[in-house]
Design an enzyme around this catalytic site. Structure first.
Site, PDB file in Angstrom:
ATOM      1  N   LYS A  16       0.836  -1.208   0.000  1.00 25.71           N
ATOM      2  CA  LYS A  16       0.000   0.000   0.000  1.00 25.71           C
ATOM      3  C   LYS A  16       0.866   1.252   0.000  1.00 25.71           C
ATOM      4  CE  LYS A  16      -2.973   0.836   3.574  1.00 25.71           C
ATOM      5  NZ  LYS A  16      -2.888   2.236   4.034  1.00 25.71           N
ATOM      6  N   GLY A  88      -5.244   8.002   5.062  1.00 26.13           N
ATOM      7  CA  GLY A  88      -4.369   9.010   5.663  1.00 26.13           C
ATOM      8  C   GLY A  88      -3.155   9.280   4.797  1.00 26.13           C
ATOM      9  N   ASP A 308       1.664  -0.853  12.052  1.00 24.93           N
ATOM     10  CA  ASP A 308       0.423  -1.332  11.438  1.00 24.93           C
ATOM     11  C   ASP A 308       0.135  -2.794  11.781  1.00 24.93           C
ATOM     12  OD1 ASP A 308       0.053   1.145  10.310  1.00 24.93           O
ATOM     13  OD2 ASP A 308       0.886   0.596   8.358  1.00 24.93           O
ATOM     14  N   ARG A 381      -7.650  -3.043   9.544  1.00 21.45           N
ATOM     15  CA  ARG A 381      -6.691  -3.921  10.241  1.00 21.45           C
ATOM     16  C   ARG A 381      -7.298  -4.536  11.508  1.00 21.45           C
ATOM     17  NH1 ARG A 381      -2.475  -3.134   6.844  1.00 21.45           N
ATOM     18  NH2 ARG A 381      -2.000  -0.967   6.301  1.00 21.45           N
TER      19      ARG A 381
HETATM   20  C1  S3P Z   1       2.291   5.021   6.192  1.00 23.97           C
HETATM   21  C2  S3P Z   1       2.813   5.470   7.378  1.00 23.97           C
HETATM   22  C3  S3P Z   1       2.284   5.104   8.703  1.00 23.97           C
HETATM   23  C4  S3P Z   1       1.379   3.887   8.602  1.00 23.97           C
HETATM   24  C5  S3P Z   1       0.397   3.983   7.465  1.00 23.97           C
HETATM   25  C6  S3P Z   1       1.146   4.115   6.144  1.00 23.97           C
HETATM   26  C7  S3P Z   1       2.911   5.457   4.934  1.00 23.97           C
HETATM   27  O1  S3P Z   1       1.547   6.185   9.236  1.00 23.97           O
HETATM   28  O2  S3P Z   1       0.674   3.686   9.812  1.00 23.97           O
HETATM   29  O3  S3P Z   1      -0.429   2.849   7.412  1.00 23.97           O
HETATM   30  O4  S3P Z   1       2.619   4.886   3.863  1.00 23.97           O
HETATM   31  O5  S3P Z   1       3.708   6.399   4.973  1.00 23.97           O
HETATM   32  P1  S3P Z   1       2.255   7.398  10.064  1.00 23.97           P
HETATM   33  O6  S3P Z   1       3.070   8.188   9.119  1.00 23.97           O
HETATM   34  O7  S3P Z   1       1.097   8.200  10.610  1.00 23.97           O
HETATM   35  O8  S3P Z   1       3.047   6.734  11.136  1.00 23.97           O
END
Ligand code: S3P
Length: 424
Positions: A16, A88, A308, A381
């Site tokens: 991802k 996010g 994660d 998750r």
């Molecule tokens: C991710 C970073 C992490 C992770 C998210 C994917 C990424 O988040 O938990 O599932 O692809 O950069 P954070 O940057 O908030 O730690």
């Protein structure tokens, strides 16, 4: 004998984090790029649709088919709100890209994403010169107007690959230097990709120094399997009573596989074999044999490398001998759900014992059958971790929204069922 055996050779969907980054970087690389093995799940579709609104051409995201991206040196102003769905990574990394563009854009997301903090990414981008108006609760919807940016020297309060990546993408597009200090080692996919385009990214201890020496040009990439999806197959295989399962073509980036080391320390029989390099990332296979686990302590410094994977690790800890402590996992409160709360509440709801002590999660192991309903709040998750626990034949666990797995793992129930099919 009634066994609960696993077997076969399995693959998991594309990574991802790498898929988001490949789509975004292809969209800002003038010309045609090609991405194979891309994740086609809802989160990746959110990134693709936002990029299309900004003028990139992106072919449909379909499993087993390559994605073609027609990128532009400069993206175009969108004529409607950019909807990031549940993702996010889409919202935060896109803010970095938009910060270097001189038009106004508005971003929003679903109710989960609108609750997540965006000040952590807005602050450094504002310090670089972007104009950002956060929503009333410090999150989405956000209005951003980027433009000419200056260099930045920034200390991240929490390790976050998303915030780090937003700064790096903004600096790369604006052609400015950046220095980032992060308290832990978060995933480094963005650094690896930028290096491939000739940008200078050096890491010394916790400090990253970036120099805009590179140029984005069209590329081809083959995305490895996602270790954060593989963990659910690993978890299910560990809970089985016989056989073994192989998972091939999984990314083995050291910043992503902390959970494997923790499980091995707990007594899990997981063989890791590196088989090569793909997309600038180490890849390989995992062979997992059902194992009785023993409790462990996960210190805070290990958390960025398995953030994660904590829902799955916690469900496995609930089956270990002894009490496991995950230290300093407060970040779980601001993931797709309040994962800290949901892990503890759900393990307790199905007859286990898990508590939150400050920023620590404490999970007591037990071998009693589990029964009850799991509340996911739509978190992929959480859903998948408890669906794995539900594969133990003596458990009676109902997951309220198993469909939320589609955010990162299309076809998850079928993939899980395939693990338990007899080998032919
Ligand atoms: C991710 C970073 C992490 C992770 C998210 C994917 C990424 O988040 O938990 O599932 O692809 O950069 P954070 O940057 O908030 O730690």
């Amino acid at each position: 004998m009634h066994g609960h055996r696993v077997g076969g050779v399995h693959r998991v969907p594309g990574d991802k984090s790498i898929t988001h980054r490949a789509l975004m970087i292809a969209a800002i690389s003038p010309g045609r790029s090609s991405i194979s093995g891309a994740l086609t799940a809802l989160d990746a579709r959110s990134t693709a649709s936002v990029l299309r609104q900004l003028g990139a051409g992106i072919s449909p995201l379909r499993t087993e088919s390559r994605v073609t991206v027609t990128g532009r040196r400069v993206l175009g102003a969108p004529d409607s709100v950019l909807h990031c769905g549940n993702s996010g990574t889409t919202a935060r990394l896109m803010l970095g890209i938009l910060a270097a563009h001189g038009f106004e854009a508005r971003l929003t997301g679903d109710s989960s994403l609108r609750r997540r903090p965006m000040g952590r990414v807005a602050s450094p981008l504002v310090a670089m010169g972007a104009n950002i108006l956060l929503g009333s609760v410090g999150g989405l919807p956000i209005t951003i107007r980027g433009g000419a940016l200056g260099s930045i020297d920034w200390a991240l309060p929490v390790a976050s690959a998303q915030v780090k990546s937003a700064i790096l993408l903004a600096a790369a597009l604006a052609g400015v230097n950046a220095r980032i200090n992060e308290p832990g080692d978060s995933r480094d996919h963005t650094e690896r990709m930028l290096t491939a385009f000739g940008f200078e990214v050096d890491r010394v201890g916790h400090a990253i120094t970036f120099r805009p020496t590179g140029r984005f040009t069209p590329f081809e990439i083959d995305v490895p399997g996602d270790p954060s999806s593989a963990i659910f197959m690993v978890g299910a295989a560990l809970l089985a009573t016989g056989g073994d399962a192989e998972i091939t073509d999984v990314g083995l980036n050291p910043t992503r596989i902390g959970a494997i080391a923790v499980l091995q320390r707990m007594g899990a029989r997981i063989e890791v074999a590196a088989t090569g390099n793909q997309a600038g990332e180490p890849v390989g296979r995992l062979v997992v044999t059902p194992s009785q686990l023993a409790a462990t302590t996960v210190p805070a410094h290990e958390v960025p490398g398995l953030i994660d994977e904590i829902p799955m690790l916690a469900c496995l800890a609930a089956r270990a001998v002894g009490t496991t402590r995950f230290c300093g996992v407060g970040e779980l409160r601001v993931k797709e759900s309040d994962r800290l709360l949901l892990i503890a509440a759900n393990l307790t709801a199905i007859g286990g014992n898990a508590t939150i002590e400050g920023d620590d999660l404490v999970v007591e192991g037990s071998d009693r059958p589990c029964a009850g309903t799991v509340r996911t709040d739509g978190d992929h998750r959480i859903a998948m971790a408890f669906m794995v626990l539900a594969t133990e034949p003596r458990n009676r666990i109902v997951v309220d929204n198993p469909g939320s797995a589609a955010v990162s793992f299309p076809g998850f129930p079928a993939a899980l069922a395939a693990l338990f099919q007899e080998r032919t």
